[in-house]
Motif scaffolding. Structure first.
Motif, PDB file in Angstrom:
ATOM      1  N   ASP A   6      18.490  90.559 -16.344  1.00 24.12           N
ATOM      2  CA  ASP A   6      17.865  90.901 -15.066  1.00 24.12           C
ATOM      3  C   ASP A   6      17.891  89.694 -14.121  1.00 24.12           C
ATOM      4  O   ASP A   6      18.179  89.822 -12.929  1.00 24.12           O
ATOM      5  CB  ASP A   6      16.426  91.352 -15.308  1.00 24.12           C
ATOM      6  CG  ASP A   6      15.978  92.419 -14.322  1.00 24.12           C
ATOM      7  OD1 ASP A   6      16.843  93.007 -13.641  1.00 24.12           O
ATOM      8  OD2 ASP A   6      14.771  92.675 -14.240  1.00 24.12           O
ATOM      9  N   ALA A   7      17.583  88.522 -14.674  1.00 25.98           N
ATOM     10  CA  ALA A   7      17.564  87.307 -13.855  1.00 25.98           C
ATOM     11  C   ALA A   7      18.954  86.979 -13.320  1.00 25.98           C
ATOM     12  O   ALA A   7      19.114  86.619 -12.149  1.00 25.98           O
ATOM     13  CB  ALA A   7      17.022  86.141 -14.669  1.00 25.98           C
ATOM     14  N   LEU A   8      19.965  87.122 -14.166  1.00 24.16           N
ATOM     15  CA  LEU A   8      21.325  86.802 -13.745  1.00 24.16           C
ATOM     16  C   LEU A   8      21.843  87.772 -12.676  1.00 24.16           C
ATOM     17  O   LEU A   8      22.618  87.389 -11.801  1.00 24.16           O
ATOM     18  CB  LEU A   8      22.268  86.818 -14.952  1.00 24.16           C
ATOM     19  CG  LEU A   8      22.098  85.661 -15.943  1.00 24.16           C
ATOM     20  CD1 LEU A   8      22.900  85.921 -17.206  1.00 24.16           C
ATOM     21  CD2 LEU A   8      22.502  84.333 -15.323  1.00 24.16           C
ATOM     22  N   THR A   9      21.389  89.023 -12.744  1.00 23.28           N
ATOM     23  CA  THR A   9      21.843  90.000 -11.747  1.00 23.28           C
ATOM     24  C   THR A   9      21.260  89.722 -10.370  1.00 23.28           C
ATOM     25  O   THR A   9      21.787  90.186  -9.361  1.00 23.28           O
ATOM     26  CB  THR A   9      21.475  91.441 -12.152  1.00 23.28           C
ATOM     27  OG1 THR A   9      20.051  91.565 -12.258  1.00 23.28           O
ATOM     28  CG2 THR A   9      22.142  91.824 -13.454  1.00 23.28           C
ATOM     29  N   MET A  10      20.159  88.964 -10.329  1.00 21.62           N
ATOM     30  CA  MET A  10      19.567  88.637  -9.030  1.00 21.62           C
ATOM     31  C   MET A  10      20.504  87.795  -8.183  1.00 21.62           C
ATOM     32  O   MET A  10      20.426  87.805  -6.954  1.00 21.62           O
ATOM     33  CB  MET A  10      18.247  87.874  -9.232  1.00 21.62           C
ATOM     34  CG  MET A  10      17.132  88.677  -9.850  1.00 21.62           C
ATOM     35  SD  MET A  10      15.653  87.668 -10.073  1.00 21.62           S
ATOM     36  CE  MET A  10      14.603  88.813 -10.978  1.00 21.62           C
ATOM     37  N   LYS A  11      21.364  87.036  -8.854  1.00 23.40           N
ATOM     38  CA  LYS A  11      22.301  86.179  -8.138  1.00 23.40           C
ATOM     39  C   LYS A  11      23.713  86.364  -8.693  1.00 23.40           C
ATOM     40  O   LYS A  11      24.375  85.403  -9.064  1.00 23.40           O
ATOM     41  CB  LYS A  11      21.887  84.705  -8.259  1.00 23.40           C
ATOM     42  CG  LYS A  11      20.636  84.340  -7.494  1.00 23.40           C
ATOM     43  CD  LYS A  11      20.434  82.836  -7.477  1.00 23.40           C
ATOM     44  CE  LYS A  11      19.244  82.428  -6.616  1.00 23.40           C
ATOM     45  NZ  LYS A  11      19.105  80.960  -6.534  1.00 23.40           N
ATOM     46  N   THR A  12      24.151  87.611  -8.757  1.00 21.00           N
ATOM     47  CA  THR A  12      25.486  87.887  -9.279  1.00 21.00           C
ATOM     48  C   THR A  12      26.531  87.083  -8.510  1.00 21.00           C
ATOM     49  O   THR A  12      26.567  87.109  -7.280  1.00 21.00           O
ATOM     50  CB  THR A  12      25.819  89.385  -9.168  1.00 21.00           C
ATOM     51  OG1 THR A  12      24.826  90.132  -9.863  1.00 21.00           O
ATOM     52  CG2 THR A  12      27.183  89.684  -9.775  1.00 21.00           C
ATOM     53  N   GLY A  13      27.351  86.344  -9.253  1.00 18.78           N
ATOM     54  CA  GLY A  13      28.374  85.517  -8.629  1.00 18.78           C
ATOM     55  C   GLY A  13      27.902  84.133  -8.236  1.00 18.78           C
ATOM     56  O   GLY A  13      28.711  83.278  -7.869  1.00 18.78           O
ATOM     57  N   ARG A  14      26.597  83.907  -8.320  1.00 18.21           N
ATOM     58  CA  ARG A  14      26.048  82.590  -7.984  1.00 18.21           C
ATOM     59  C   ARG A  14      25.385  81.973  -9.211  1.00 18.21           C
ATOM     60  O   ARG A  14      25.000  82.666 -10.142  1.00 18.21           O
ATOM     61  CB  ARG A  14      25.034  82.703  -6.842  1.00 18.21           C
ATOM     62  CG  ARG A  14      25.670  83.074  -5.499  1.00 18.21           C
ATOM     63  CD  ARG A  14      24.617  83.192  -4.417  1.00 18.21           C
ATOM     64  NE  ARG A  14      23.765  84.357  -4.622  1.00 18.21           N
ATOM     65  CZ  ARG A  14      22.633  84.565  -3.957  1.00 18.21           C
ATOM     66  NH1 ARG A  14      22.191  83.669  -3.095  1.00 18.21           N
ATOM     67  NH2 ARG A  14      21.914  85.656  -4.176  1.00 18.21           N
ATOM     68  N   ILE A  15      25.213  80.679  -9.187  1.00 13.38           N
ATOM     69  CA  ILE A  15      24.688  79.953 -10.350  1.00 13.38           C
ATOM     70  C   ILE A  15      23.165  80.070 -10.426  1.00 13.38           C
ATOM     71  O   ILE A  15      22.471  79.892  -9.431  1.00 13.38           O
ATOM     72  CB  ILE A  15      25.087  78.466 -10.293  1.00 13.38           C
ATOM     73  CG1 ILE A  15      26.612  78.325 -10.285  1.00 13.38           C
ATOM     74  CG2 ILE A  15      24.478  77.694 -11.463  1.00 13.38           C
ATOM     75  CD1 ILE A  15      27.087  76.920  -9.964  1.00 13.38           C
ATOM     76  N   MET A  16      22.682  80.379 -11.630  1.00 10.27           N
ATOM     77  CA  MET A  16      21.247  80.304 -11.922  1.00 10.27           C
ATOM     78  C   MET A  16      21.042  79.081 -12.796  1.00 10.27           C
ATOM     79  O   MET A  16      21.643  78.965 -13.860  1.00 10.27           O
ATOM     80  CB  MET A  16      20.783  81.556 -12.663  1.00 10.27           C
ATOM     81  CG  MET A  16      20.659  82.792 -11.786  1.00 10.27           C
ATOM     82  SD  MET A  16      19.179  82.747 -10.747  1.00 10.27           S
ATOM     83  CE  MET A  16      17.911  83.173 -11.937  1.00 10.27           C
ATOM     84  N   SER A  17      20.219  78.165 -12.360  1.00 14.05           N
ATOM     85  CA  SER A  17      20.003  76.935 -13.126  1.00 14.05           C
ATOM     86  C   SER A  17      19.285  77.228 -14.432  1.00 14.05           C
ATOM     87  O   SER A  17      18.547  78.213 -14.554  1.00 14.05           O
ATOM     88  CB  SER A  17      19.179  75.940 -12.309  1.00 14.05           C
ATOM     89  OG  SER A  17      17.838  76.378 -12.188  1.00 14.05           O
ATOM     90  N   ARG A  18      19.515  76.364 -15.412  1.00 10.82           N
ATOM     91  CA  ARG A  18      18.841  76.507 -16.702  1.00 10.82           C
ATOM     92  C   ARG A  18      17.326  76.437 -16.518  1.00 10.82           C
ATOM     93  O   ARG A  18      16.575  77.173 -17.157  1.00 10.82           O
ATOM     94  CB  ARG A  18      19.315  75.422 -17.670  1.00 10.82           C
ATOM     95  CG  ARG A  18      20.772  75.550 -18.100  1.00 10.82           C
ATOM     96  CD  ARG A  18      21.150  74.459 -19.113  1.00 10.82           C
ATOM     97  NE  ARG A  18      20.389  74.590 -20.342  1.00 10.82           N
ATOM     98  CZ  ARG A  18      20.749  75.345 -21.367  1.00 10.82           C
ATOM     99  NH1 ARG A  18      21.842  76.067 -21.313  1.00 10.82           N
ATOM    100  NH2 ARG A  18      20.009  75.400 -22.459  1.00 10.82           N
ATOM    101  N   GLU A  19      16.876  75.548 -15.646  1.00 14.43           N
ATOM    102  CA  GLU A  19      15.445  75.382 -15.409  1.00 14.43           C
ATOM    103  C   GLU A  19      14.829  76.666 -14.857  1.00 14.43           C
ATOM    104  O   GLU A  19      13.746  77.087 -15.270  1.00 14.43           O
ATOM    105  CB  GLU A  19      15.182  74.225 -14.436  1.00 14.43           C
ATOM    106  CG  GLU A  19      15.540  72.846 -14.978  1.00 14.43           C
ATOM    107  CD  GLU A  19      17.038  72.588 -15.028  1.00 14.43           C
ATOM    108  OE1 GLU A  19      17.796  73.314 -14.324  1.00 14.43           O
ATOM    109  OE2 GLU A  19      17.462  71.679 -15.773  1.00 14.43           O
TER     110      GLU A  19
END
Length: 240
Positions: free
Chosen positions: A166-179
């Motif tokens: 769910d978190a990754l889909t919030m920014k599909t194609g963009r980087i989600m930091s580990r933090e």
């Protein structure tokens, strides 16, 4: 609060200490007594969360975690005297949501319980204020069933895998930091080993591969993870 916590612990003293402390904060507790049939006891009581030891009679906690996962996505927090990194990795690999080492501080146990319950059922649960189903480039993500479907193939996710996707889909194609991802999956990040996120990402990748989607989650070295815009169907490479 109305939540019930199942304690799976064969040490009477530890089980009593945990049960008494948790009850003080308004939770119901039930202790597993049939150590040869934990899955059935879970099915009978239907607890909202499980505190699970690893060293148990008959079968270890890893086995019972896998068994519970066949019938429920309720949060499972391992509590064990094993302090090795591989034990913590195995706990996550087998379907656990968190890991606490003995001897433990009761305040930390309570904090992790509260966090896990909020993530699973409360204000941070994946289904809150969102539609039940999300379609990502043809991949159907059902938040109520904790499942992914692609070309007629369905795979079930654990609660943390659900939150991660769910978190990754919030920014599909963009980087989600580990933090950022750590903060979204666990409130008390100071108690979470950084490797736990890596294990959860690896598990989610494997689930996606089971339904024919490879290379969906890209590791961006030193930055975090990115959900790719296009799915691949070939053999995936190890991306670390």
């Amino acid at each position: 609060m109305g939540y019930q916590i199942m304690i799976v612990e064969d040490d009477d003293k530890i089980a009593e200490i945990l049960g008494s402390y948790i009850k003080r904060y308004g939770y119901d507790t039930v202790r597993a007594v049939r150590m040869d049939d934990i899955k059935q006891e879970f099915a009978e009581h239907k607890p909202d969360l499980v505190l699970l030891d690893i060293n148990l009679p008959h079968y270890d906690g890893f086995y019972w975690c896998r068994q519970i996962r066949t019938i429920s996505n309720a949060p499972i927090i391992f509590i064990s005297a094993r302090t090795g990194e591989m034990d913590q990795v195995m706990a996550i690999e087998n379907g656990g949501d968190d890991y606490i080492t003995k001897p433990f501080h009761l305040e930390i146990v309570l904090a992790k319980i509260k966090s896990a319950l909020r993530r699973a059922y409360g204000e941070y649960s994946a289904s809150q204020e969102q539609s039940d189903t999300l379609n990502v480039h043809g991949l159907s993500f059902d938040r109520t069933r904790n499942s992914l479907e692609w070309n007629g193939k369905i795979v079930d996710l654990t609660r943390n895998e659900c939150l991660l996707f769910d978190a990754l889909t919030m920014k599909t194609g963009r980087i989600m930091s580990r933090e950022k991802l750590l903060g979204m999956l666990w409130d008390d990040v100071q108690f979470v080993d950084d490797n736990t996120l890596t294990v959860n990402v690896t598990r989610l990748r494997k689930k996606l591969e089971e339904i024919g989607i490879n290379d969906a989650i890209e590791t961006v070295r030193g930055q975090g993870y990115r959900l790719n815009m296009v799915w691949n169907s070939g053999q995936s490479e190890d991306k670390g």
